[in-house]
Design a protein around this motif. Structure first.
Motif, PDB file in Angstrom:
ATOM      1  N   GLY A  11     -33.073 -10.095 -26.940  1.00  0.00           N
ATOM      2  CA  GLY A  11     -34.262  -9.468 -26.407  1.00  0.00           C
ATOM      3  C   GLY A  11     -34.316  -7.959 -26.523  1.00  0.00           C
ATOM      4  O   GLY A  11     -35.224  -7.335 -26.010  1.00  0.00           O
ATOM      5  N   ARG A  12     -33.346  -7.354 -27.193  1.00  0.00           N
ATOM      6  CA  ARG A  12     -33.324  -5.898 -27.276  1.00  0.00           C
ATOM      7  C   ARG A  12     -33.267  -5.398 -28.712  1.00  0.00           C
ATOM      8  O   ARG A  12     -33.049  -4.223 -28.934  1.00  0.00           O
ATOM      9  N   GLY A  13     -33.398  -6.249 -29.675  1.00  0.00           N
ATOM     10  CA  GLY A  13     -33.209  -5.810 -31.046  1.00  0.00           C
ATOM     11  C   GLY A  13     -31.754  -5.910 -31.418  1.00  0.00           C
ATOM     12  O   GLY A  13     -30.909  -6.265 -30.608  1.00  0.00           O
ATOM     13  N   GLN A  14     -31.450  -5.589 -32.648  1.00  0.00           N
ATOM     14  CA  GLN A  14     -30.078  -5.774 -33.092  1.00  0.00           C
ATOM     15  C   GLN A  14     -29.159  -4.633 -32.659  1.00  0.00           C
ATOM     16  O   GLN A  14     -29.576  -3.487 -32.610  1.00  0.00           O
ATOM     17  N   PHE A  32     -28.023 -13.624 -32.387  1.00  0.00           N
ATOM     18  CA  PHE A  32     -27.923 -12.625 -31.321  1.00  0.00           C
ATOM     19  C   PHE A  32     -27.933 -11.224 -31.922  1.00  0.00           C
ATOM     20  O   PHE A  32     -28.666 -10.347 -31.489  1.00  0.00           O
ATOM     21  N   ALA A  33     -27.114 -11.029 -32.952  1.00  0.00           N
ATOM     22  CA  ALA A  33     -26.983  -9.706 -33.557  1.00  0.00           C
ATOM     23  C   ALA A  33     -28.256  -9.256 -34.266  1.00  0.00           C
ATOM     24  O   ALA A  33     -28.519  -8.064 -34.355  1.00  0.00           O
ATOM     25  N   LEU A  34     -29.039 -10.199 -34.747  1.00  0.00           N
ATOM     26  CA  LEU A  34     -30.291  -9.844 -35.413  1.00  0.00           C
ATOM     27  C   LEU A  34     -31.438  -9.696 -34.415  1.00  0.00           C
ATOM     28  O   LEU A  34     -32.570  -9.464 -34.796  1.00  0.00           O
ATOM     29  N   GLU A  78     -24.563  -4.586 -43.192  1.00  0.00           N
ATOM     30  CA  GLU A  78     -24.894  -5.911 -43.732  1.00  0.00           C
ATOM     31  C   GLU A  78     -25.974  -6.584 -42.895  1.00  0.00           C
ATOM     32  O   GLU A  78     -26.896  -7.207 -43.437  1.00  0.00           O
ATOM     33  N   ARG A  79     -25.868  -6.437 -41.572  1.00  0.00           N
ATOM     34  CA  ARG A  79     -26.894  -7.035 -40.697  1.00  0.00           C
ATOM     35  C   ARG A  79     -28.245  -6.351 -40.884  1.00  0.00           C
ATOM     36  O   ARG A  79     -29.278  -7.015 -40.897  1.00  0.00           O
ATOM     37  N   TYR A 109     -20.603  -8.365 -35.923  1.00  0.00           N
ATOM     38  CA  TYR A 109     -21.070  -9.601 -35.313  1.00  0.00           C
ATOM     39  C   TYR A 109     -21.202 -10.621 -36.425  1.00  0.00           C
ATOM     40  O   TYR A 109     -21.677 -10.293 -37.519  1.00  0.00           O
ATOM     41  N   ALA A 110     -20.778 -11.851 -36.163  1.00  0.00           N
ATOM     42  CA  ALA A 110     -20.921 -12.948 -37.124  1.00  0.00           C
ATOM     43  C   ALA A 110     -20.280 -12.623 -38.471  1.00  0.00           C
ATOM     44  O   ALA A 110     -20.749 -13.053 -39.515  1.00  0.00           O
ATOM     45  N   GLY A 111     -19.240 -11.815 -38.464  1.00  0.00           N
ATOM     46  CA  GLY A 111     -18.560 -11.462 -39.699  1.00  0.00           C
ATOM     47  C   GLY A 111     -19.323 -10.483 -40.558  1.00  0.00           C
ATOM     48  O   GLY A 111     -19.017 -10.310 -41.728  1.00  0.00           O
TER      49      GLY A 111
END
Length: 113
Positions: free
Chosen positions: A78-81, A71-73, A94-95, A87-89
């Motif tokens: 559907g909207r980009g990160q 989702f975060a990536l 980092e993402r 998110y997700a630690g």
């Protein structure tokens, strides 16, 4: 004399369960901010050294961390990160780094194909 036919039980088919549980309903962070009155995933000072410490600990035990990461990536929203928050630690930096690595890997795989 003929005996009556045995009674048949009629079994009606039950509808199949089609409801899909949204992964966010299973997330370790669900309801945390409301319950404790703070939101460690979106700290007031995100650049502080321990800004995301509490959120990281909660994310470590999350059963849907992979779905959260996708989702975060941008794969599931559907909207980009998202630019802000953990998110997700993973912090936004980092993402972003992971997204760049994935993009380079995808480009490499396309060239090799």
């Amino acid at each position: 004399m003929l005996s009556p036919a045995p009674a048949r039980s009629v079994i009606k088919p039950q509808p199949r369960a089609t409801a899909v549980i949204d992964w966010r309903e299973l997330a370790a962070c669900k309801g945390w901010a409301e319950k404790y009155g703070s939101d460690p995933w979106f700290p007031d000072r995100p650049s502080a050294p321990s800004a995301y410490e509490t959120a990281e600990k909660i994310c470590e035990s999350c059963p849907v961390v992979q779905q959260c990461l996708e989702f975060a990536l941008g794969g599931d929203n559907g909207r980009g990160q998202p630019r802000w928050g953990m998110y997700a630690g993973m912090t936004p930096e980092e993402r972003a780094s992971m997204a760049r690595r994935r993009k380079r890997q995808e480009q490499k795989e396309r060239r090799e194909a």
